[in-house]
Design a protein around this motif. Structure first.
Motif, short mmCIF file in Angstrom:
data_model
loop_
_atom_site.label_atom_id
_atom_site.label_comp_id
_atom_site.label_asym_id
_atom_site.label_seq_id
_atom_site.Cartn_x
_atom_site.Cartn_y
_atom_site.Cartn_z
N GLY A 152 14.70 -10.72 -3.11
CA GLY A 152 14.79 -10.75 -1.66
C GLY A 152 13.45 -11.02 -1.01
N VAL A 153 12.57 -10.02 -1.03
CA VAL A 153 11.25 -10.15 -0.44
C VAL A 153 10.22 -9.48 -1.34
CG1 VAL A 153 9.81 -9.74 1.59
CG2 VAL A 153 12.28 -9.74 1.82
N TYR A 154 9.14 -10.15 -1.60
CA TYR A 154 7.95 -9.50 -2.13
C TYR A 154 6.89 -9.55 -1.05
CZ TYR A 154 10.00 -10.25 -6.80
OH TYR A 154 10.83 -10.26 -7.89
N ILE A 155 6.10 -8.51 -0.96
CA ILE A 155 5.03 -8.50 0.05
C ILE A 155 3.72 -8.14 -0.60
CG2 ILE A 155 4.22 -7.49 2.22
CD1 ILE A 155 7.06 -6.76 2.91
N ASN A 156 2.70 -8.93 -0.29
CA ASN A 156 1.35 -8.52 -0.66
C ASN A 156 0.61 -8.19 0.63
OD1 ASN A 156 -1.66 -9.51 -0.67
ND2 ASN A 156 -1.21 -8.80 -2.73
N THR A 157 -0.08 -7.07 0.63
CA THR A 157 -0.95 -6.77 1.76
C THR A 157 -2.35 -6.52 1.24
OG1 THR A 157 -0.28 -4.46 1.61
CG2 THR A 157 0.78 -5.77 3.31
N ALA A 158 -3.34 -6.96 2.01
CA ALA A 158 -4.73 -6.60 1.71
C ALA A 158 -5.29 -6.00 2.98
CB ALA A 158 -5.52 -7.84 1.29
N GLY A 159 -6.20 -5.07 2.83
CA GLY A 159 -6.71 -4.40 4.02
C GLY A 159 -8.21 -4.20 3.96
N ILE A 160 -8.82 -4.29 5.14
CA ILE A 160 -10.24 -3.97 5.27
C ILE A 160 -10.36 -2.74 6.16
CG2 ILE A 160 -12.43 -4.72 6.25
CD1 ILE A 160 -11.94 -7.43 5.34
N GLY A 161 -11.17 -1.80 5.73
CA GLY A 161 -11.36 -0.60 6.53
C GLY A 161 -12.83 -0.27 6.70
N ALA A 162 -13.10 0.55 7.68
CA ALA A 162 -14.47 0.96 7.96
C ALA A 162 -14.66 2.40 7.52
CB ALA A 162 -14.75 0.82 9.44
N VAL A 163 -15.75 2.64 6.81
CA VAL A 163 -16.05 3.99 6.35
C VAL A 163 -17.04 4.64 7.31
CG1 VAL A 163 -16.87 5.35 4.38
CG2 VAL A 163 -15.84 3.10 4.00
N PRO A 164 -16.68 5.76 7.89
CA PRO A 164 -17.60 6.42 8.84
C PRO A 164 -18.92 6.77 8.17
CG PRO A 164 -15.43 7.46 8.88
CD PRO A 164 -15.43 6.50 7.74
#
Ligand code: SF4
Lengths: 348, 362
Positions: A152-164
């Motif tokens: 049906g669906v495959y999803i790839n996500t990538a994320g960038i975050g900030a470290v305090p």
């Protein structure tokens, strides 16, 4: 965002190979469904690289980056769906490094024949989860594969975050004397998905615990607590997460079986299927290693975070080593290991 | 019913004290069922008992006792393009002569995990073009469901459903263990859920013939310790009787409806056990009236008794002669990731229990 799929379904009620072909149909899918449902801002395009300066100006160069692919079957289960998972999973991986997710990419691999309505529901979940986690979807991609070549669906996500500033969270900081905290009951996600996939009926519907963990992490950081290490026990469950940390940190961890929060429906389901709840996946739980004097304060904060009523202090770091030991209700110790592989339901 | 009271540490302590007060010399008891073995190791009951009481682990794991030959037959069936092979999950990782069902699936075989044989019947109804074979392993607990599946397939007139029969019976295995000349078992804990189906009748002749106490016990720490206490009281008092220490779940006559169903569809046949060899009357085979549902017949499967793999000492473990962690391969060449034999695979297997609850080096 409730209601119906914004594409006129009488035209193309299902995804066609041509929707991935780069032509007019694809543009229609993007402009008519994907971009508006994901709330991608004007000026950003899912095809170009996103500019992140604006989102990351306060990050002072301390960034975290992660990626993961989501291939869950079935796509929808009690407590969530593949869209919620694809956002929470990546946002949570960042949170475990102390990073607040700022920007997310979403790559969709769609199977020919996928109902447009289903795609829309998944997109809606992606957007809602992103909003709940306070992260923007800034770039992405869409491909269509032939029928039978994806679930049906495959999803790839990538994320960038900030470290305090000043935050440093990793296994290397785990010390003898640290308390081990768990942010809620275990095993719900794995059992919820399995029950849905296999059509198992339990007395109570077991809902996945899938949720973003950043709010809990932010509360701990805002309170000035010194988080030594965080980990979300996903695949392989709590046992795998702890065994991994103990090995990486080279410390012995002693767990108290009586303190482990498992809800009665999950305990019963695990008993029936021959699973150990310690090996079953969570999607909205974290384990925190904090200095013992800060344990109570951290626990109080975890308990007031969403879904954290059952947060518990489940053990302590004993000293150098690399092993996790579980102390039973009867005072007997046994070593804890990762599960061998795929969890397979037992026979009788 | 909450199971918490059957795990209560205070009750457990009381029972342990009663056991300590009962025992005056060494005794060796066998628990039949792999579920009990796991509960014992998991809670550490063997370490809580006085040193004079030794628990040895019996052959009560259907995955473990299924012989290599049957696994090979299942793998061969899974390799046929028209066949969908259904099984309980545990069976997928048990090694056959070469490879396991997981590998057969990876190689393109249609192997599916089901939770009940009735799921396999439903599948056969949904996919009439495929031959759906259910690998029927298990003790008396799973036999009624297998029988029900055959009856249902017959009622629905499904020509594409069959059983690969490997159902086994507990009592003949107990008799074989007791009859061995070097048997050191002095008392048995019988498996509560088997008795819930079959009742107690089968055990009386064993008690009479071999002079050993048999006590029906459940699966929670309190149940198991209660069973142990009753068994020890008999032994210390010089008695050998059949006793039910699990009356909350088991009645003397068992479940007559289930027994009737099993008796209607199956008859007792000789069956090969992993490690124990062929035991008379120890298996269930389809009666003549249901022979059409026999996968071995339908697909002309040869009875090729494959030898047990050389290095694995499963036979010794299953008879309670060898403690799993004393097997030379345990934890080194044999682990749950790379099992040499079935007892390291199954969620009820004794070797798996030692590995899981004691670690790779015992
Ligand atoms: S440890 Fe492995 S090789 Fe030894 S008896 Fe058990 S399953 Fe067989």
């Amino acid at each position: 965002m409730d209601g119906a799929c914004p594409l006129p379904l009488d035209e193309y009620p299902v995804v066609l190979l041509a929707h991935g072909g780069g032509g007019r149909l694809m543009q229609r899918l993007l402009d008519g469904l994907i971009l508006p449902t994901l709330d991608v801002r004007a000026g950003q395009s899912l095809h170009d690289a996103a500019r992140l300066d604006e989102l990351l100006t306060d990050a002072a160069g301390r960034l975290a980056f992660t990626t993961d692919s989501y291939v869950v079957r079935p796509l929808f289960f009690p407590g969530g769906d593949i869209g919620t998972l694809a956002v929470c999973g990546t946002v949570n991986d960042l949170a475990m490094a102390g990073a607040q997710a700022r920007a997310l990419s979403v790559s969709l691999i769609l199977e020919e024949g996928l109902p447009m309505q289903t795609l829309w529901q998944v997109l809606r979940s992606l957007r809602q989860s992103a909003a709940a986690a306070g992260v923007r979807i800034v770039t992405g991609d869409t491909k269509v594969v032939e029928r039978g070549r994806a679930d049906g669906v495959y999803i790839n996500t990538a994320g960038i975050g900030a470290v305090p500033a000043g935050v440093s969270i990793h296994p290397g900081r785990v010390r003898a004397g640290d308390a081990v905290l768990l942010s809620g009951d275990i095993g719900r996600h794995g059992i919820a998905v399995l029950a849905q996939r296999e059509g198992l009926q339990f007395e109570t519907t077991i809902e996945s615990d899938c949720q973003p963990l950043w709010p809990a992490v932010a509360a701990l950081l805002d309170a000035g607590l010194d988080l030594h290490c965080l980990r979300d026990p996903t695949r392989g469950g709590l046992a795998s997460a702890l065994v991994e940390i103990a090995r990486q940190a080279g410390v012995d961890v002693l767990l108290d079986e009586a303190a482990l929060p498992v809800t009665p429906p999950v305990a019963t389901a695990c008993e029936l299927l021959g699973f150990d709840p310690l090996h079953v996946a969570c999607e909205g739980r974290l384990v925190a290693f904090v200095p013992a004097p800060q344990a109570q304060a951290a626990l109080d904060l975890l308990r007031s975070a969403p879904g954290g009523e059952q947060a518990a202090r489940i053990g302590a770091v004993r000293g150098p080593g690399g092993q996790v030991t579980l102390r039973s209700r009867y005072g007997i110790d046994r070593p804890l290991d990762m599960p061998a592989g795929e969890l397979l339901p037992r026979i009788c | 019913m909450s199971s918490a009271e059957y795990r209560d540490p205070v009750t457990v302590r009381r029972l342990l004290d009663a056991i300590a007060g009962t025992v005056s010399r060494p005794w060796t008891l066998m628990e039949i069922c792999g579920g009990q073995t796991h509960a014992i190791l998991r809670a550490g009951i063997d370490r809580l008992l006085p040193p004079a009481v030794t628990l040895v682990h019996g052959p009560g794991c259907p995955v473990c006792v299924t012989p290599v030959g049957v696994i090979d037959q299942a793998i061969a069936l899974a390799g046929r393009p028209e066949v969908t092979l259904c099984s309980f999950g545990d069976m997928l990782r048990v090694p056959g002569s070469c490879g396991d069902l997981l590998a057969a699936r990876a190689a393109g075989g249609d192997v599916r995990v089901v939770y009940s044989p009735l799921d396999a019947v439903a599948l056969a109804g949904r996919e009439p073009k495929r031959q759906v074979v259910f690998l029927a392993v298990g003790f008396e607990t799973t036999a009624p469901a297998a029988a029900a599946a055959v009856r249902q397939a017959q009622a629905l007139d499904l020509p594409n459903f069959s059983l690969l029969c490997a159902q086994v019976r507990v009592a003949p295995a107990m008799a074989a263990i007791l009859a061995a000349p070097d048997c050191r078992i002095q008392g048995f804990l019988a498996a509560g859920h088997v008795c819930a189906v079959m009742g107690l009748a089968e055990y009386a002749p064993l008690v009479a013939r071999f002079g050993v106490p048999i006590v029906v016990a459940g699966f929670e720490p309190v149940d198991i310790l209660t069973g142990v206490l009753h068994c020890l009281r008999q032994l210390e008092g010089g008695r050998a009787r059949l006793e039910n220490a699990y009356a909350r779940a088991v009645s003397a006559q068992g479940n007559p409806a289930a027994q009737a169903l099993v008796g209607e569809v199956f008859e007792c046949v000789a069956r090969d056990w992993r490690g124990l060899g062929e035991l008379p009357e120890s298996g269930l085979g389809l009666r003549a009236g249901y022979a059409d549902f026999d996968a071995a017949r339908r697909f002309g499967l040869a009875q090729t008794p494959a030898p047990d793999p050389g290095e694995c000492l499963a036979g010794e473990v299953l008879q309670g002669r060898l403690r799993p962690d004393r097997c030379p391969a345990f934890g080194s060449r044999c682990t749950p990731q790379r099992p040499l034999g079935a007892p390291m695979v199954s969620s009820e297997g004794a070797c798996a229990a030692y590995y899981r609850y004691r670690g790779p080096v015992a």
